[in-house]
Motif scaffolding. Sequence first.
Motif, PDB file in Angstrom:
ATOM      1  N   CYS A   1     -19.916 -34.913  45.536  1.00 46.02           N
ATOM      2  CA  CYS A   1     -20.361 -35.617  44.329  1.00 46.02           C
ATOM      3  C   CYS A   1     -19.428 -35.470  43.140  1.00 46.02           C
ATOM      4  CB  CYS A   1     -21.746 -35.127  43.918  1.00 46.02           C
ATOM      5  SG  CYS A   1     -22.976 -35.238  45.222  1.00 46.02           S
ATOM      6  N   GLY A   2     -18.150 -35.746  43.320  1.00 48.48           N
ATOM      7  CA  GLY A   2     -17.237 -35.734  42.189  1.00 48.48           C
ATOM      8  C   GLY A   2     -16.795 -34.372  41.725  1.00 48.48           C
ATOM      9  N   GLU A   3     -17.133 -33.305  42.472  1.00 49.18           N
ATOM     10  CA  GLU A   3     -16.612 -31.992  42.126  1.00 49.18           C
ATOM     11  C   GLU A   3     -16.418 -31.196  43.413  1.00 49.18           C
ATOM     12  OE1 GLU A   3     -20.520 -29.327  41.075  1.00 49.18           O
ATOM     13  OE2 GLU A   3     -19.712 -30.561  39.468  1.00 49.18           O
ATOM     14  N   ASN A   4     -15.518 -30.236  43.352  1.00 48.93           N
ATOM     15  CA  ASN A   4     -15.315 -29.365  44.505  1.00 48.93           C
ATOM     16  C   ASN A   4     -15.186 -27.942  44.020  1.00 48.93           C
ATOM     17  OD1 ASN A   4     -12.682 -29.434  43.440  1.00 48.93           O
ATOM     18  ND2 ASN A   4     -12.007 -30.944  44.929  1.00 48.93           N
ATOM     19  N   GLY A   5     -15.442 -26.987  44.903  1.00 50.12           N
ATOM     20  CA  GLY A   5     -15.501 -25.629  44.409  1.00 50.12           C
ATOM     21  C   GLY A   5     -15.360 -24.574  45.473  1.00 50.12           C
ATOM     22  N   VAL A   6     -15.396 -23.326  44.984  1.00 55.27           N
ATOM     23  CA  VAL A   6     -15.323 -22.162  45.855  1.00 55.27           C
ATOM     24  C   VAL A   6     -16.300 -21.114  45.318  1.00 55.27           C
ATOM     25  CG1 VAL A   6     -13.369 -21.210  44.532  1.00 55.27           C
ATOM     26  CG2 VAL A   6     -13.797 -20.398  46.852  1.00 55.27           C
ATOM     27  N   ILE A   7     -16.937 -20.408  46.243  1.00 55.62           N
ATOM     28  CA  ILE A   7     -17.852 -19.329  45.889  1.00 55.62           C
ATOM     29  C   ILE A   7     -17.279 -18.023  46.427  1.00 55.62           C
ATOM     30  CG2 ILE A   7     -20.185 -18.389  46.096  1.00 55.62           C
ATOM     31  CD1 ILE A   7     -21.180 -21.246  46.571  1.00 55.62           C
ATOM     32  N   PHE A   8     -17.007 -17.092  45.515  1.00 50.98           N
ATOM     33  CA  PHE A   8     -16.594 -15.745  45.894  1.00 50.98           C
ATOM     34  C   PHE A   8     -17.795 -14.815  45.773  1.00 50.98           C
ATOM     35  CE2 PHE A   8     -12.686 -17.632  44.116  1.00 50.98           C
ATOM     36  CZ  PHE A   8     -11.766 -17.356  45.123  1.00 50.98           C
TER      37      PHE A   8
ATOM     38  N   THR B   1     -27.202  -1.074  42.929  1.00 52.53           N
ATOM     39  CA  THR B   1     -26.357  -1.929  43.761  1.00 52.53           C
ATOM     40  C   THR B   1     -26.478  -3.360  43.245  1.00 52.53           C
ATOM     41  OG1 THR B   1     -26.598  -0.522  45.707  1.00 52.53           O
ATOM     42  CG2 THR B   1     -25.981  -2.815  46.094  1.00 52.53           C
ATOM     43  N   VAL B   2     -25.330  -3.974  42.955  1.00 51.82           N
ATOM     44  CA  VAL B   2     -25.315  -5.320  42.378  1.00 51.82           C
ATOM     45  C   VAL B   2     -24.625  -6.279  43.338  1.00 51.82           C
ATOM     46  CG1 VAL B   2     -24.564  -6.750  40.438  1.00 51.82           C
ATOM     47  CG2 VAL B   2     -25.246  -4.379  40.046  1.00 51.82           C
ATOM     48  N   LYS B   3     -25.271  -7.390  43.629  1.00 50.89           N
ATOM     49  CA  LYS B   3     -24.670  -8.454  44.434  1.00 50.89           C
ATOM     50  C   LYS B   3     -24.271  -9.585  43.495  1.00 50.89           C
ATOM     51  CE  LYS B   3     -27.024  -7.241  48.704  1.00 50.89           C
ATOM     52  NZ  LYS B   3     -27.877  -7.685  49.833  1.00 50.89           N
ATOM     53  N   VAL B   4     -23.000  -9.979  43.577  1.00 52.08           N
ATOM     54  CA  VAL B   4     -22.407 -10.886  42.595  1.00 52.08           C
ATOM     55  C   VAL B   4     -21.818 -12.107  43.284  1.00 52.08           C
ATOM     56  CG1 VAL B   4     -20.764 -11.053  40.680  1.00 52.08           C
ATOM     57  CG2 VAL B   4     -21.744  -8.841  41.271  1.00 52.08           C
ATOM     58  N   GLN B   5     -21.924 -13.245  42.627  1.00 51.03           N
ATOM     59  CA  GLN B   5     -21.195 -14.450  43.022  1.00 51.03           C
ATOM     60  C   GLN B   5     -20.396 -14.963  41.820  1.00 51.03           C
ATOM     61  OE1 GLN B   5     -24.252 -17.195  44.401  1.00 51.03           O
ATOM     62  NE2 GLN B   5     -23.626 -16.865  46.517  1.00 51.03           N
ATOM     63  N   ALA B   6     -19.147 -15.320  42.074  1.00 51.40           N
ATOM     64  CA  ALA B   6     -18.327 -16.029  41.097  1.00 51.40           C
ATOM     65  C   ALA B   6     -18.071 -17.404  41.676  1.00 51.40           C
ATOM     66  CB  ALA B   6     -17.019 -15.292  40.847  1.00 51.40           C
ATOM     67  N   ILE B   7     -18.537 -18.432  40.994  1.00 49.41           N
ATOM     68  CA  ILE B   7     -18.488 -19.808  41.493  1.00 49.41           C
ATOM     69  C   ILE B   7     -17.590 -20.618  40.571  1.00 49.41           C
ATOM     70  CG2 ILE B   7     -19.861 -21.842  42.091  1.00 49.41           C
ATOM     71  CD1 ILE B   7     -22.312 -19.778  42.074  1.00 49.41           C
ATOM     72  N   TYR B   8     -16.551 -21.211  41.142  1.00 46.49           N
ATOM     73  CA  TYR B   8     -15.624 -22.031  40.365  1.00 46.49           C
ATOM     74  C   TYR B   8     -15.648 -23.453  40.917  1.00 46.49           C
ATOM     75  CZ  TYR B   8     -13.836 -17.642  38.464  1.00 46.49           C
ATOM     76  OH  TYR B   8     -13.713 -16.429  37.830  1.00 46.49           O
ATOM     77  N   ARG B   9     -15.884 -24.436  40.009  1.00 48.57           N
ATOM     78  CA  ARG B   9     -15.954 -25.837  40.432  1.00 48.57           C
ATOM     79  C   ARG B   9     -15.036 -26.687  39.560  1.00 48.57           C
ATOM     80  NH1 ARG B   9     -21.682 -24.618  40.744  1.00 48.57           N
ATOM     81  NH2 ARG B   9     -22.368 -24.569  42.914  1.00 48.57           N
TER      82      ARG B   9
END
Length: 348
Positions: free
Chosen positions: A125-132, A146-154
């Motif tokens: 839909c007009g964007e692309n990305g990666v999830i770390f 304990t921390v669970k983290v996501q860094a999402i770049y679009r």
Amino acid sequence: MSVSVETTKVLAPDKHALQLVTLTNQQGMRVQFIDWGATWVSCVVPVGDEKREVLLGCKLEDYAKQGVYFGATIGRYANRIANSQFDYQGQTIKLTANQGSHQLHGGPIGFDKRRWQIEQTEEKCGENGVIFSLTSPDGEQGFVGTVKVQAIYRLTDDNALIAEFKAISDQDTPLNLTNHAYFNLYHAEQGSDIREHLLQLNAAQFVPVDSQGIPNAPLKSVQHTSFDFRQAKAIKQDFLQDEQQLTKGYDHAFLLGTGHEKTGAILTAPDGSLRLTLTTSQPALQVYTGNYLQGTPTRAGGEYADYTGIALETQALPDTPNHPEWWQYGGMVKAGETYQQWTRFQFG
């Protein structure tokens, strides 16, 4: 519009190869990330007939060695925590120091010095990305839980990069995530004096700090000070005035104006050829004018000078764990509570 993942020949400190993720949109804008530190390593923007790099950066093999946090995802707590400790619910939590007696950007082995997993890449839909993704264990750098983290770049087709951070902890803990990119909209490859850029901030208050960047006074009005960027002005206009003398330039947090989707900053190239508009859900913005970049390697094998890039780090206020009066602005999360913040970097 495309997403690609490449295994490079460069080994990180964990002796495994760096993974390079490239996102490209239909306008020809290209952004790149590596999985060491979930680091934003390149941002090439179409400007007229040229493709212009707007991020300071170094060779891939130098990312693990440079000490200025180029493009890294910062955590558990961006910015400083005074004396590497804070009191919470009758207990003194002692953290690992890495800047004298203080902790900066999560400690000596913060999120910027960890291998992140590439959880998924996507095109839609007009964007692309990666999830770390990353799991920070209880006790890491002194933090509890304990921390669970996501860094999402679009990357969107209108030349914006959206950085989103999500996290959840099983115990109450400080949490303050940001990206530490340095921008130069005019000449990022070798660096040109960032003080020639124009800057506008949606901020009526800032945090005074001592020479080590530790808050030493309550929030202060920008009015009649060199910290007043409510109208766009050249960064050099009031440079090294007032409290800036303690920190060799701007390295201060600004409390942003209210509103869910607020424009935090507008940075404009000296010749007006490119503008970066930053909107965010975050409460504050750390403005750092690259006061200590001297000697940091460039991509071409040279060295950057001081003041050749500006970091615009959206975040909570510095040292919030020691300032309960600032908890209302974020920076502390409860067990089981979802942390979620985003920043949009719009180029045009």
